[in-house]
Every structure is written in structure tokens, then in C-alpha cells.
Write an enzyme that holds these catalytic residues in place. Structure first.
Site, PDB file in Angstrom:
ATOM      1  N   THR A  77     -71.650   6.572  74.789  1.00 28.16           N
ATOM      2  CA  THR A  77     -71.159   5.227  74.476  1.00 28.16           C
ATOM      3  C   THR A  77     -70.924   5.075  72.972  1.00 28.16           C
ATOM      4  O   THR A  77     -69.868   4.591  72.538  1.00 28.16           O
ATOM      5  CB  THR A  77     -72.179   4.167  74.966  1.00 28.16           C
ATOM      6  OG1 THR A  77     -72.357   4.349  76.371  1.00 28.16           O
ATOM      7  CG2 THR A  77     -71.716   2.761  74.675  1.00 28.16           C
ATOM      8  N   GLN A 184     -68.442  13.531  80.968  1.00 36.59           N
ATOM      9  CA  GLN A 184     -68.714  14.132  82.280  1.00 36.59           C
ATOM     10  C   GLN A 184     -68.295  15.599  82.330  1.00 36.59           C
ATOM     11  O   GLN A 184     -68.782  16.340  83.183  1.00 36.59           O
ATOM     12  CB  GLN A 184     -67.950  13.368  83.380  1.00 36.59           C
ATOM     13  CG  GLN A 184     -68.450  11.960  83.628  1.00 36.59           C
ATOM     14  CD  GLN A 184     -69.772  11.913  84.386  1.00 36.59           C
ATOM     15  OE1 GLN A 184     -70.244  12.903  84.932  1.00 36.59           O
ATOM     16  NE2 GLN A 184     -70.382  10.741  84.411  1.00 36.59           N
ATOM     17  N   HIS A 206     -77.384  13.924  78.148  1.00 36.79           N
ATOM     18  CA  HIS A 206     -78.081  13.670  79.417  1.00 36.79           C
ATOM     19  C   HIS A 206     -77.238  13.949  80.654  1.00 36.79           C
ATOM     20  O   HIS A 206     -77.737  13.860  81.775  1.00 36.79           O
ATOM     21  CB  HIS A 206     -78.655  12.244  79.448  1.00 36.79           C
ATOM     22  CG  HIS A 206     -77.673  11.154  79.725  1.00 36.79           C
ATOM     23  ND1 HIS A 206     -77.428  10.709  80.999  1.00 36.79           N
ATOM     24  CD2 HIS A 206     -76.891  10.413  78.920  1.00 36.79           C
ATOM     25  CE1 HIS A 206     -76.536   9.731  80.956  1.00 36.79           C
ATOM     26  NE2 HIS A 206     -76.188   9.534  79.692  1.00 36.79           N
ATOM     27  N   THR A 245     -81.706   8.609  60.397  1.00 37.61           N
ATOM     28  CA  THR A 245     -82.473   9.852  60.544  1.00 37.61           C
ATOM     29  C   THR A 245     -82.158  10.506  61.885  1.00 37.61           C
ATOM     30  O   THR A 245     -82.164   9.837  62.922  1.00 37.61           O
ATOM     31  CB  THR A 245     -83.983   9.538  60.455  1.00 37.61           C
ATOM     32  OG1 THR A 245     -84.223   8.954  59.172  1.00 37.61           O
ATOM     33  CG2 THR A 245     -84.829  10.789  60.626  1.00 37.61           C
ATOM     34  N   CYS A 332     -72.908   2.706  86.002  1.00 38.04           N
ATOM     35  CA  CYS A 332     -72.932   1.727  84.930  1.00 38.04           C
ATOM     36  C   CYS A 332     -72.451   0.366  85.421  1.00 38.04           C
ATOM     37  O   CYS A 332     -72.704  -0.640  84.791  1.00 38.04           O
ATOM     38  CB  CYS A 332     -72.069   2.208  83.766  1.00 38.04           C
ATOM     39  SG  CYS A 332     -72.303   3.948  83.436  1.00 38.04           S
TER      40      CYS A 332
END
Ligand SMILES: Cc1ncc(COP(=O)(O)O)c(C=O)c1O
Length: 408
Positions: A77, A184, A206, A245, A332
Site C-alpha cells: 500500500t 501479487q 507478506h 529507521t 481488503c
């Protein structure tokens, strides 16, 4: 091996972390905890070295020439936001027009909508009934004011893989920057930013068996050198494009996930496609009026999206959810009960857009799980149809479109 319930077949929402990835990450939570920007002691050097290694692993996965072209973010995102808003701000003087598609993931669509509110013009190119974008439509949409073309590599619901190389070639010929949301696709299907003419590429850990909360934006440095305005100002990390960071353990995991995915991509793709095809055959040969959504060949190996006429996708999920994790529409958007805009964009009726189920297989799914999920899905769909008056009418040969409902 005994099957463990619930069976997870929702790998396009997220994937489990690969044990090899977790093992690589663990030392960076404990003894190797340094800050990669600490230039004057070994803790910092060690962390910086680990980040550089991960950058190289991700660069290699997507065919980037220079690891410096990888900018770490918090996920897909953020990468998409940085790409679209970053180009819009940087090239505003050059033009105010963006070309994208109607089937982008929410991040792509919502950023484009925001840019429209800020005065940009956006053309949303449609897709064909098989989910493929016609490259000629993109060409037609490009004007002298176009600064960016953004087309997703593979869709999150139907898995359809676009002809990215053709779009890259077109963008290059027109002198327009080309971004692709490869969230994807990365780690699942070969990507070569050089050969495909990609200038900006978003991806996330992920969805390739890495940790949640870390992603990357590839930003081309040569031929052309692409410049983007940052979303986050601060210490000037990531060559000024993304301050903050760096989450070293997540980045190390992302790098390892990219390396493992690259090494096993061909074998894994073949295995998942075989399992997916078995699931598809099982369901489509046993359920009438079940329709495959998306392109039958040009799709991600683990993806299967089917609409079951006369049943609600949500009801199928409820019937299965104690033992199987699947998704209707995209994960989503499944907190709303809107029909899938992706399935609707293929030209399907609202009913069929409401009845789509996405099965997405992952690295650790087994043949036994596929048989179980297939069999249970068939049972649930049959049971729901037995309770459906619409199904009964349809079976009696009544054309439901001709019915005048009371209150209409
Ligand atoms: C195609 C696509 N783009 C972007 C994203 C967002 O990525 P992230 O969850 O890392 O923010 C997703 C998430 O599933 C996706 O499927």
C-alpha cells in the site's frame, strides 16, 4: 500427515512465514539489533550489511541492475502511494494525466481518486471479459499530458497476469513513466524490470512468505532516471525517498523470502498449478452453473476464482469457515458486502459478482487439503441451492430475468 483444520487457502490475502525466513530474521531481534544508519560502530555496520544483502536479494528477484534501486517501505500500500503520489508531485509541471485500470487493488484506485480530487485527470482503462487489459486501449488513453501509466502485474482476485512487457514497451515509446503493482506477482512469476521496461514496481513481503509490515518500491535509476517526491520527510533515509529507521529484522526476512521464492519459483509454480487445476476440475465437474473468473491460462499458479450462480459468496464462506479459510471478493474489501468490482469489471452480472469465491493456494498446501476443500465446497454449494427458491425456479426453467418482483 493428518490434515490440520482450518485449512488455509487464502494465500492472496497473506501467506504464512516460511521457516527459513523466520530463522534468518531471529538474530536481528536479539544480538544483531544495530541501527543501519549508525556509521561508527560494528552494530551499525552489521545491520547495514544485512539491509544491503536484502536489497540485493530483492533486486535479483525482479531483475534490477542496482540494489540501490530498491526503496524499503511498510508494504504494498505504501509503495503504491509513494509511486503514484511521488510521480504526480514531481512531474506535475510536465502534465496532469495518469492512465490506470479499473481492476487495480484498492490502494491503486484510492490514490488515483485522491489525485483526481487534487486536479489530476485519471483514465481508468477497462478490461476484457478474461481480465486482460487491451494494450491498444492504454495507447489510446495516453495523451501529451500523460505522466504515468500504472497497471497491476497480477490481479489479487482473479490472478490474471497482464502483458507487462508490451505495456512497458508502449510507455517507453511514449516517454511516459510506467509503474506496476507487482504485490501479487513478485516471487510467483518471473519479473525482469529491464526486459519489461518497468520504471517503478511495488511489492510486499507478506505475499511471498515473508513478514507483514515491509515492502519495497523499485525506482529506476538509469534509462530513464525516475524521480519521486517522498511521502515521509525526515532523516533522509532511502536516498531521501522514504525517511524513517529501517525495520531490519523485517527487511532481512523480506530478502530471504525473495531469495527462497526465486530459487524455487519454477517448481513451486508447477506444483501449485497442478493442485489448482485439480481443485478446479473437481468443482467445475460437479457443480452446474459454476463459472471460472479471469483468464484460464494467463494467471497466477495458485489462483482459482469461481462464481456459483444462485448462491451468495458470503454464504458459502459461512458454510465452510470452521474448517476452510477462503475469500469472497478481495480480502481488503470483504469487510463490506459490496459485490466484487473486479468480477463486475469482467462484465459479469451483479449476482455473479456477489457469488465469487477465491481459492488461493500456497507453498504448504497438500493434495489432501485440495480434495477436502473441493469436496466440502461442492457440498456447501449444493446444500445452499437446495434451500434457494431462485435455484428451484431456475431448475423449473423459469428465466429469472423475466420475473416481475413485487415492489419493483
Ligand atoms: C494487488 C495488491 N496490491 C497491493 C496490496 C497491498 O499490500 P500491503 O498489504 O502490503 O499493503 C495488496 C494486498 O493484498 C494486493 O493484493
Amino acid at each position: 500427515m493428518a490434515v490440520k483444520f482450518p485449512i488455509f487457502m487464502d494465500a492472496q490475502s497473506t501467506t504464512p512465514v516460511d521457516p527459513r525466513v523466520l530463522e534468518a530474521m531471529l538474530p536481528y531481534f536479539t544480538e544483531k539489533f544495530g541501527h543501519p544508519a549508525s556509521r561508527n560502530h560494528p552494530f551499525g555496520w552489521e545491520a547495514e550489511g544485512a539491509v544491503d544483502r536484502a536489497r540485493a536479494q530483492i533486486a535479483q528477484l525482479i531483475g534490477a541492475r542496482d540494489p540501490k534501486e530498491i526503496v524499503f517501505t511498510s508494504g504494498g500500500t505504501e509503495s503504491i502511494n509513494l509511486a503514484l503520489k511521488g510521480v504526480a508531485e514531481m512531474y506535475r509541471e510536465k502534465g496532469n494525466h495518469i492512465v490506470t485500470t479499473v481492476i487495480e487493488q484498492r490502494a491503486g484506485i484510492d490514490v488515483a481518486k485522491r489525485l483526481e480530487r487534487q486536479g489530476f485527470e485519471v483514465t481508468y482503462v477497462p478490461v476484457q471479459p478474461d481480465g486482460l487489459v487491451d494494450v491498444a486501449e492504454i495507447e489510446k488513453a495516453i495523451t501529451p499530458k500523460t505522466i504515468l501509466v500504472s497497471v497491476m502485474f497480477a490481479n489479487n482476485e482473479i490472478g490474471t497476469i497482464q502483458d507487462i512487457a508490451a505495456i512497458g514497451k508502449l510507455a517507453k515509446a511514449k516517454g511516459v513513466i510506467f509503474h506496476t503493482d507487482a504485490t501479487q506477482a513478485a516471487g510467483k512469476t518471473p519479473i525482469d524490470v529491464e526486459a519489461m521496461g518497468i520504471d517503478l514496481l511495488s511489492c510486499t513481503a507478506h505475499l511471498m512468505y515473508g513478514p507483514k509490515g515491509v515492502g519495497a518500491l523499485y525506482v529506476r535509476r538509469k534509462g530513464p532516471r525516475v524521480r519521486i517526491a517522498p511521502l515521509i520527510d525526515g532523516g533522509g533515509h532511502e536516498r531521501g525517498m522514504r525517511s524513517g529507521t529501517l525495520p531490519v529484522p523485517l527487511i532481512v526476512g523480506f530478502g530471504k523470502a525473495a531469495e527462497v521464492s526465486r530459487e524455487i519459483m519454477a517448481d513451486e509454480g508447477a506444483r501449485l498449478a497442478k493442485l489448482r487445476d485439480r481443485l478446479q476440475d473437481l468443482i467445475l465437474s460437479s457443480v452446474e452453473e459454476a463459472f471460472l473468473n479471469g483468464h484460464p491460462e494467463r494467471r497466477l499458479a495458485g489462483n482459482l476464482n469461481i462464481s456459483f450462480a444462485y448462491v451468495e459468496g458470503e454464504s458459502v464462506l459461512m458454510g465452510l469457515n470452521k474448517e476452510t479459510a477462503l475469500s469472497s471478493g478481495s480480502a481488503c474489501t470483504s469487510s463490506t458486502l459490496e459485490p466484487s468490482y473486479v468480477i463486475a469489471a469482467l462484465g459479469a452480472s451483479a449476482e455473479l459478482a456477489h457469488s465469487s469465491i477465491r481459492f488461493s493456494l500456497h507453498r504448504f498446501n497438500t493434495e489432501e487439503e485440495v480434495e477436502l476443500v473441493g469436496t466440502r465446497t461442492i457440498e456447501v454449494v449444493h446444500r445452499l441451492r437446495e434451500m434457494s427458491p431462485l435455484w428451484e425456479l431456475a431448475k423449473e426453467g423459469v428465466d429469472l430475468k423475466t420475473i416481475q418482483w413485487k415492489g419493483e
